[in-house]
Design an enzyme around this catalytic site. Structure first.
Site, PDB file in Angstrom:
ATOM      1  N   SER A 112     -15.522  35.913 -36.574  1.00  0.00           N
ATOM      2  CA  SER A 112     -16.266  35.619 -37.804  1.00  0.00           C
ATOM      3  C   SER A 112     -17.571  34.937 -37.405  1.00  0.00           C
ATOM      4  O   SER A 112     -17.676  34.352 -36.322  1.00  0.00           O
ATOM      5  CB  SER A 112     -15.427  34.667 -38.665  1.00  0.00           C
ATOM      6  OG  SER A 112     -16.194  34.094 -39.684  1.00  0.00           O
TER       7      SER A 112
ATOM      8  N   TYR B 163     -10.421  26.741 -39.401  1.00  0.00           N
ATOM      9  CA  TYR B 163     -10.666  28.186 -39.299  1.00  0.00           C
ATOM     10  C   TYR B 163     -11.831  28.452 -38.344  1.00  0.00           C
ATOM     11  O   TYR B 163     -11.749  29.317 -37.466  1.00  0.00           O
ATOM     12  CB  TYR B 163     -10.975  28.714 -40.698  1.00  0.00           C
ATOM     13  CG  TYR B 163     -11.396  30.167 -40.763  1.00  0.00           C
ATOM     14  CD1 TYR B 163     -10.454  31.175 -40.615  1.00  0.00           C
ATOM     15  CD2 TYR B 163     -12.726  30.522 -41.003  1.00  0.00           C
ATOM     16  CE1 TYR B 163     -10.837  32.517 -40.695  1.00  0.00           C
ATOM     17  CE2 TYR B 163     -13.109  31.850 -41.081  1.00  0.00           C
ATOM     18  CZ  TYR B 163     -12.165  32.843 -40.923  1.00  0.00           C
ATOM     19  OH  TYR B 163     -12.544  34.163 -40.998  1.00  0.00           O
TER      20      TYR B 163
HETATM   21  N1  LIG Z   1     -13.176  37.619 -45.876  1.00  0.00           N
HETATM   22  C1  LIG Z   1     -14.156  37.066 -45.165  1.00  0.00           C
HETATM   23  O1  LIG Z   1     -15.121  36.518 -45.723  1.00  0.00           O
HETATM   24  C2  LIG Z   1     -14.140  37.142 -43.670  1.00  0.00           C
HETATM   25  C3  LIG Z   1     -15.314  36.836 -42.971  1.00  0.00           C
HETATM   26  C4  LIG Z   1     -15.326  36.909 -41.580  1.00  0.00           C
HETATM   27  C5  LIG Z   1     -14.181  37.261 -40.897  1.00  0.00           C
HETATM   28  N2  LIG Z   1     -13.048  37.547 -41.587  1.00  0.00           N
HETATM   29  C6  LIG Z   1     -11.859  37.885 -40.810  1.00  0.00           C
HETATM   30  O2  LIG Z   1     -11.451  39.196 -41.139  1.00  0.00           O
HETATM   31  C7  LIG Z   1     -10.047  39.315 -40.906  1.00  0.00           C
HETATM   32  C8  LIG Z   1      -9.413  39.957 -42.127  1.00  0.00           C
HETATM   33  O3  LIG Z   1      -9.575  39.086 -43.234  1.00  0.00           O
HETATM   34  P1  LIG Z   1      -9.703  39.605 -44.738  1.00  0.00           P
HETATM   35  O4  LIG Z   1     -10.890  38.962 -45.305  1.00  0.00           O
HETATM   36  O5  LIG Z   1      -9.544  41.061 -44.776  1.00  0.00           O
HETATM   37  O6  LIG Z   1      -8.426  38.857 -45.360  1.00  0.00           O
HETATM   38  P2  LIG Z   1      -7.236  39.370 -46.270  1.00  0.00           P
HETATM   39  O7  LIG Z   1      -7.672  40.373 -47.258  1.00  0.00           O
HETATM   40  O8  LIG Z   1      -6.579  38.114 -46.743  1.00  0.00           O
HETATM   41  O9  LIG Z   1      -6.281  40.099 -45.205  1.00  0.00           O
HETATM   42  C9  LIG Z   1      -5.610  39.370 -44.209  1.00  0.00           C
HETATM   43  C10 LIG Z   1      -4.652  40.307 -43.503  1.00  0.00           C
HETATM   44  O10 LIG Z   1      -3.980  39.567 -42.475  1.00  0.00           O
HETATM   45  C11 LIG Z   1      -2.582  39.771 -42.600  1.00  0.00           C
HETATM   46  N3  LIG Z   1      -1.843  38.581 -42.213  1.00  0.00           N
HETATM   47  C12 LIG Z   1      -2.077  37.299 -42.557  1.00  0.00           C
HETATM   48  N4  LIG Z   1      -1.129  36.486 -42.055  1.00  0.00           N
HETATM   49  C13 LIG Z   1      -0.279  37.285 -41.359  1.00  0.00           C
HETATM   50  C14 LIG Z   1       0.931  37.058 -40.642  1.00  0.00           C
HETATM   51  N5  LIG Z   1       1.455  35.833 -40.507  1.00  0.00           N
HETATM   52  N6  LIG Z   1       1.546  38.110 -40.079  1.00  0.00           N
HETATM   53  C15 LIG Z   1       1.037  39.367 -40.217  1.00  0.00           C
HETATM   54  N7  LIG Z   1      -0.088  39.643 -40.888  1.00  0.00           N
HETATM   55  C16 LIG Z   1      -0.732  38.612 -41.457  1.00  0.00           C
HETATM   56  C17 LIG Z   1      -2.356  40.054 -44.090  1.00  0.00           C
HETATM   57  O11 LIG Z   1      -1.189  40.851 -44.261  1.00  0.00           O
HETATM   58  P3  LIG Z   1       0.160  40.401 -44.989  1.00  0.00           P
HETATM   59  O12 LIG Z   1      -0.184  39.284 -45.920  1.00  0.00           O
HETATM   60  O13 LIG Z   1       0.655  41.632 -45.661  1.00  0.00           O
HETATM   61  O14 LIG Z   1       1.031  39.978 -43.847  1.00  0.00           O
HETATM   62  C18 LIG Z   1      -3.592  40.871 -44.441  1.00  0.00           C
HETATM   63  O15 LIG Z   1      -3.383  42.223 -44.159  1.00  0.00           O
HETATM   64  C19 LIG Z   1      -9.530  37.902 -40.626  1.00  0.00           C
HETATM   65  O16 LIG Z   1      -9.350  37.727 -39.246  1.00  0.00           O
HETATM   66  C20 LIG Z   1     -10.656  37.026 -41.123  1.00  0.00           C
HETATM   67  O17 LIG Z   1     -10.685  35.795 -40.459  1.00  0.00           O
HETATM   68  C21 LIG Z   1     -13.005  37.507 -42.948  1.00  0.00           C
END
Ligand SMILES: NC(=O)c1ccc[n+]([C@@H]2O[C@H](COP(=O)([O-])OP(=O)(O)OC[C@H]3O[C@@H](n4cnc5c(N)ncnc54)[C@H](OP(=O)(O)O)[C@@H]3O)[C@@H](O)[C@H]2O)c1
Length: 272
Positions: free
Chosen positions: A143, A156
């Site tokens: 990120s 985070y």
């Molecule tokens: N959203 C942002 O603004 C942003 C910005 C920069 C980087 N990111 C990064 O992008 C990545 C994806 O985030 P997102 O924004 O797409 O979030 P999201 O929509 O909340 O998705 C998170 C994913 O991670 C999985 N997950 C979480 N805890 C888990 C566990 N204990 N075991 C297995 N799977 C798990 C969830 O699946 P289940 O709940 O079904 O297990 C879900 O598929 C993350 O690494 C995040 O840090 C996000």
């Protein structure tokens, strides 16, 4: 990289960026996908969506906070695919708010998901890819919060900084091997992670998830070292390098503080 007809494992494929990257890997790049997450029904829905287009999807449920489930997810991925060409280690969780609110268990879960599972899976996947000699690759999803300290997402930000240093260090160690490692560092994205009301005042900054996924996969395909999507975030990350140390973080702190404060006032006024 050329994904056609090859198997890529995507963690966190049930939602947000992981779901969209899995969808695009199958639909636009011709990959078959091992889709890893806890919510099986969502992984099954992805399989139903992609199979008519000739894309094979294997749903693998795993709680990545548990090492035995991380290991078994990798084993099941190998069994189902017969061998991987790539892995997108994307699953992650955050806490947005005052640092005192994140309890010890919540922090342990964040560390296990964002850091430990990624180190474990990359330690399993990379030797496998090298052994297969197909010139495959891994992408770690960090990120922008890993490139500069982010107040109100302090823990985070620390986990994501780990991924930047780990991923970029491995990139150097892996030079000359038949494998690549890309670190992806997006800014804010419209996903479940940012769907809560604490992000209400910040929505204008969030990138549509399909655009972010496309950019991430472009960086992965080109085997980039560290990939930041979008012009605004590219400029911000470049400024980071030249601005006085706390400059970027104090701008973020002011914005986040204002967003949390506006929500607190709105709740106090409505009595909720
Ligand atoms: N959203 C942002 O603004 C942003 C910005 C920069 C980087 N990111 C990064 O992008 C990545 C994806 O985030 P997102 O924004 O797409 O979030 P999201 O929509 O909340 O998705 C998170 C994913 O991670 C999985 N997950 C979480 N805890 C888990 C566990 N204990 N075991 C297995 N799977 C798990 C969830 O699946 P289940 O709940 O079904 O297990 C879900 O598929 C993350 O690494 C995040 O840090 C996000």
């Amino acid at each position: 990289m050329d994904f056609r007809g090859r198997w890529v494992m995507v963690t966190g494929a049930s939602s947000g960026l992981g779901l969209e990257m899995a969808r695009q890997l199958g639909r636009d790049h011709g990959a078959n996908v091992v889709a890893v997450a806890r919510r099986l029904e969502r992984l099954e829905a992805l399989k139903e969506e992609l199979e008519p287009a000739g894309v094979q999807v294997v749903p693998v449920t795993a709680d990545l906070t548990r090492q035995e489930e991380v290991d078994s997810a990798f084993e099941r991925a190998l069994d189902a695919s017969g061998g991987l060409y790539g892995a997108v280690l994307n699953a992650g969780v955050t806490h947005f708010g005052d640092w005192r609110e994140l309890d010890w268990d919540g922090f342990q879960r964040m560390l296990a998901t964002n850091v430990t599972s990624v180190v474990r899976l990359s330690s399993l996947v990379l030797p496998h890819l090298i052994e297969r000699r197909e010139n495959g690759g891994v992408m770690l999803v960090s990120s922008m919060a890993g490139l500069a300290p982010v107040p109100y997402q302090a823990a985070y930000s620390g986990t994501k900084a780990f991924l930047v240093h780990y991923g970029c260090s491995l990139w150097h160690e892996l030079r000359g091997e038949q494998v690549s490692l890309t670190t992806f560092a997006p800014g804010g994205i419209q996903t479940e992670m940012t769907s809560g009301d604490r992000f209400d005042a910040l929505r204008g900054w969030l990138m549509p998830v399909d655009r972010c996924a496309r950019s991430g996969l472009d960086g992965y395909r080109k085997r980039k070292y560290l990939h930041v999507p979008g012009v605004v975030y590219k400029v911000l990350s470049a400024l980071n390098g030249v601005a006085p140390e706390p400059f970027a973080s104090s701008r973020v702190a002011a914005q986040y503080r204002a967003s949390l404060e506006a929500l607190r006032r709105a709740k106090a006024e409505s009595g909720s």
